[in-house]
Write a protein that holds these residues in place. Structure first.
Motif, PDB file in Angstrom:
ATOM      1  N   TRP A 343      83.489  56.653  32.916  1.00 46.17           N
ATOM      2  CA  TRP A 343      82.151  56.057  32.827  1.00 46.17           C
ATOM      3  C   TRP A 343      81.241  56.686  33.874  1.00 46.17           C
ATOM      4  CZ3 TRP A 343      86.497  54.067  34.984  1.00 46.17           C
ATOM      5  CH2 TRP A 343      86.430  53.563  36.284  1.00 46.17           C
ATOM      6  N   LYS A 348      76.063  59.744  30.206  1.00 44.87           N
ATOM      7  CA  LYS A 348      77.237  59.676  29.340  1.00 44.87           C
ATOM      8  C   LYS A 348      78.393  60.473  29.932  1.00 44.87           C
ATOM      9  CE  LYS A 348      74.743  59.380  24.972  1.00 44.87           C
ATOM     10  NZ  LYS A 348      74.437  60.032  23.713  1.00 44.87           N
ATOM     11  N   ARG A 350      80.756  63.427  29.664  1.00 43.42           N
ATOM     12  CA  ARG A 350      80.727  64.704  28.941  1.00 43.42           C
ATOM     13  C   ARG A 350      82.155  65.180  28.668  1.00 43.42           C
ATOM     14  NH1 ARG A 350      77.703  69.526  31.854  1.00 43.42           N
ATOM     15  NH2 ARG A 350      75.813  68.433  31.189  1.00 43.42           N
ATOM     16  N   VAL A 371      80.883  57.663  22.283  1.00 43.70           N
ATOM     17  CA  VAL A 371      80.636  57.922  23.706  1.00 43.70           C
ATOM     18  C   VAL A 371      79.198  57.500  23.973  1.00 43.70           C
ATOM     19  CG1 VAL A 371      80.511  59.684  25.494  1.00 43.70           C
ATOM     20  CG2 VAL A 371      82.283  59.832  23.721  1.00 43.70           C
ATOM     21  N   MET A 372      79.020  56.414  24.697  1.00 43.88           N
ATOM     22  CA  MET A 372      77.682  55.836  24.870  1.00 43.88           C
ATOM     23  C   MET A 372      77.240  55.894  26.329  1.00 43.88           C
ATOM     24  SD  MET A 372      77.851  52.507  22.341  1.00 43.88           S
ATOM     25  CE  MET A 372      79.395  51.884  22.986  1.00 43.88           C
ATOM     26  N   ASP A 373      75.929  55.889  26.489  1.00 40.68           N
ATOM     27  CA  ASP A 373      75.294  55.919  27.803  1.00 40.68           C
ATOM     28  C   ASP A 373      75.740  54.719  28.645  1.00 40.68           C
ATOM     29  OD1 ASP A 373      73.271  57.081  29.534  1.00 40.68           O
ATOM     30  OD2 ASP A 373      72.072  55.296  29.103  1.00 40.68           O
ATOM     31  N   THR A 377      84.177  54.910  28.229  1.00 39.17           N
ATOM     32  CA  THR A 377      84.666  55.844  27.216  1.00 39.17           C
ATOM     33  C   THR A 377      86.174  55.961  27.408  1.00 39.17           C
ATOM     34  OG1 THR A 377      82.594  57.084  27.206  1.00 39.17           O
ATOM     35  CG2 THR A 377      84.559  58.231  26.399  1.00 39.17           C
ATOM     36  N   ASP A 398      80.084  64.061  34.029  1.00 40.80           N
ATOM     37  CA  ASP A 398      79.118  63.292  33.232  1.00 40.80           C
ATOM     38  C   ASP A 398      78.003  64.181  32.700  1.00 40.80           C
ATOM     39  OD1 ASP A 398      77.128  63.574  35.174  1.00 40.80           O
ATOM     40  OD2 ASP A 398      77.227  61.503  35.861  1.00 40.80           O
ATOM     41  N   SER A 399      77.068  63.577  31.961  1.00 41.16           N
ATOM     42  CA  SER A 399      76.030  64.353  31.277  1.00 41.16           C
ATOM     43  C   SER A 399      75.030  64.992  32.239  1.00 41.16           C
ATOM     44  CB  SER A 399      75.299  63.466  30.262  1.00 41.16           C
ATOM     45  OG  SER A 399      74.864  62.268  30.881  1.00 41.16           O
TER      46      SER A 399
END
Lengths: 443, 201
Positions: A343, A348, A350, A371-373, A377, A398-399
């Protein structure tokens, strides 16, 4: 119950915790119980493999289960469904690393190894209270907005539930998650190391909707959010985050909040430390500057080198943990599926990588959709274990491109002294040749 | 004829525009009820207990002395925090620790840790004593605040503490707080020949 009775009850809980610790009889400490738990959690893959090679093809026919031959229980006229009695070990637990000397400013943790999806059941969402759980009748509960607004407003619960609502999946993590385990493996299980983490579908109203109605003055740069509990817990939040995605929440996972999670109303600040998601919310006051309260100076701040403290560090940076196999379990040679959660409070997940050799080499795990903001996950990785000792861990990116660090990485820039918050380090688990899994977090 | 045609075209156009406007309204659905009951600041006076601790905005009238604070402390606080605030059966010490911020562990007390003196007033008024929060008068809270700071060697025995006094106090840890500039840790996504997670692995 009056305060004296509550005090007695709390003392009994603390006493029981003491006895459990001194007798080493908690589920995670007793080797016999632990082995039992390990067996209960034995891997279907390993069992299946043993079945195929075991040569038991001539085994007796399976008997017809008793449940096929009897009538089941009837539906009661009214009922709130509860888990099977065979799941009674799946519970929130207080820390077993030390005994908190009272039971009002206290916390209990989510059994992450037994959480099978990406949502935490309401009865297992972690708890942190600063003066117990208030019992609030929603009919009398009010939310007030005042301070730097054009028109101070008061809302009843029935008013609030008439606004268009939103439902969002978000994780929630206490900034103190992992604070006992920076420098030594104090906790035995993942419930103890990482259980101040939960996730739910939260339902409520954007805070911005109500602030628009009150009319924000342009000088309003911070908001104070205060609870109706015995600690009148309060925190300051900057206007950008308040307007961006903060919610006033009255439900989780499809039903009204549980009392211990803020019934009937709480703030929810996605991706930020749980402490700012003020429970039992009764008041929002808009102001020009932060209030610098005790929970923003003496607590929830990060010790830094040279005697400094970092303040208002509220985003929960990217983190992951292997929940299975994890501390207290026992595994057997064969196909093992590594599972865990990743998380990030900044976006999100990645990628998640998994190591089997203590971090010398890594390979990419599979992520389970969706896979959510700012949500949990799940990741999975299968391999065949030959029975040699190994060290398992996971690492998330992460994103934003941020890579989950080790304790050593964090120690280079922060001072790890005392009960330190915001531990998002990589969590290693050691597996012995006999399959026993133990905490291997050494800082 | 000419005018009629114009009219027809105009009506058709209005119809199309009207349809667009209607579907636009349906899509955006921005209608939100306004159900808040207007109140005045007086309505919320008893709830309005926060103090902006940096400059003491929100501190109420009233005052208290160190001696009065000792009496309040012994009645309301000592059973948990221990005699002379040195720690008791429930909570640790509230005195000392000044100068400990570069040691490990750092000793966190109101004297050593709070950057602003009014934090103790705000917290005590909202949350203490634990078994009867918000039961003390403002004078009692000022007095017990005075007593704790006196035990920490920050104010003299004859101090009379009020809003002005707390706002003017310069706390030892005042300049220790820095703002969040994370990400402060830069890890790399190494895949092979990497450094182990820790030195024991």
């Amino acid at each position: 119950m009056n305060n004296a009775d509550k005090l007695k009850q709390s003392q009994a809980i603390v006493k029981a915790a003491n006895q459990e610790l001194s007798a080493h009889s908690s589920i995670s400490h007793n080797p016999k119980r632990r082995a039992l738990l390990g067996k209960t959690l034995a891997y279907a893959g390993a069992a299946g493999a043993a079945g195929l090679t075991g040569g038991n093809a001539l085994a007796q026919a399976l008997p017809i289960p008793e449940s096929n031959r009897t009538m089941g229980r009837t539906i009661p006229p009214e009922d709130y469904g509860m888990p099977s009695k065979y799941e009674s070990k799946v519970k929130r637990r207080r820390t077993d690393v030390f005994v908190n000397r009272q039971n009002f400013s206290d916390w209990s943790m989510t059994p992450l190894a037994q959480q099978l999806g990406t949502v935490t059941p309401n009865g297992l969402i972690f708890e942190r209270h600063h003066n117990g759980i208030p019992e609030i009748n929603p009919d009398g509960h009010k939310l007030v907005i005042h301070g730097l607004v054009h028109q101070p407003l008061e809302f009843s619960m029935s008013d609030l539930m008439k606004y268009p609502s939103v439902s969002k999946f978000y994780f929630m993590e206490c900034s103190g998650n992992g604070l006992t385990d920076w420098l030594k493996p104090a906790s035995k299980t993942v419930q103890q190391t990482h259980g101040l983490l939960s996730a739910a579908q939260w339902t409520g109203i954007p805070v911005s909707t109500l602030l628009d109605e009150a009319g924000l003055l342009k000088e309003a740069q911070w908001g104070l959010f205060e609870g109706a509990d015995g600690s009148a817990h309060a925190r300051s939040l900057p206007i950008k985050k308040i307007l961006d995605d903060a919610l006033i929440v009255y439900a989780s996972n499809g039903e009204m909040l549980r009392p211990e999670n803020g019934y009937p109303l709480r703030l929810f600040v996605p991706g930020w430390e749980g402490n700012v998601s003020v429970k039992w919310l009764r008041r929002i006051k808009m102001g020009e500057e932060p209030w610098n309260l005790r929970s923003e100076t003496a607590r929830y701040t990060d010790p830094m080198p040279n005697g400094k403290w970092r303040q208002f560090s509220m985003e929960m940076e990217a983190k992951s943990v292997v929940t299975s196999p994890s501390g207290g379990m026992t595994i057997r040679p064969g196909v093992i599926e590594i599972q865990g959660f990743a998380w990030s409070g900044n976006g999100k997940v990645r990628t998640v990588d998994v190591t089997l050799d203590g971090g010398r080499s890594w390979r990419e795990a599979r992520l389970e959709e969706p896979v959510m903001d700012k949500s949990l996950t799940r990741f999975r990785y299968e391999f065949k274990w030959d029975g040699s000792p190994m060290s398992i861990a996971s690492r998330v990116v992460d994103s934003t491109g941020y890579v989950q660090p080790t304790v050593d990485d964090i120690k280079k820039v922060r001072a790890i002294v005392g009960f330190v918050q915001h531990n998002n380090s990589i969590q290693p688990w050691a597996v012995s040749s006999s399959g026993e899994v133990t905490n291997a977090q050494f800082g | 004829m000419h005018n009629l045609a114009k009219t027809i075209i105009a009506v058709t156009a209005a119809g199309i525009l009207g349809a667009c406007a209607t579907s636009g309204t349906q899509k955006s659905a921005t209608e939100v009820p306004k159900l808040g009951k207007p109140i005045s600041e007086q309505t919320v006076a008893l709830w309005n207990i926060d103090v902006r601790t940096k400059d003491g905005v929100g501190l109420p009238g009233g005052s208290g002395t160190v001696a009065q604070g000792k009496a309040v402390y012994e009645k309301q606080c000592a059973s948990c925090h221990g005699p002379d605030a040195k720690g008791g059966p429930v909570f640790g010490t509230m005195v000392g620790g000044i100068g400990s911020m570069t040691q490990s562990p750092r000793i966190l007390t109101p004297g050593s840790m709070y950057p602003y003196a009014a934090i103790l007033f705000d917290y005590t008024r909202r949350a203490m004593p634990m078994n009867a929060p918000q039961s003390m008068t403002n004078n009692e809270v000022y007095a017990v605040t005075a007593y704790i700071y006196n035990l920490n060697g920050l104010i003299p025995n004859d101090a009379v503490v009020d809003a002005k006094y707390l706002a003017a106090m310069k706390m030892p840890n005042r300049d220790a707080f820095i703002q969040d500039t994370r990400p402060d840790v830069k890890a790399e996504r190494c895949m092979s020949n990497c450094k182990p997670v820790n030195s024991k692995l």
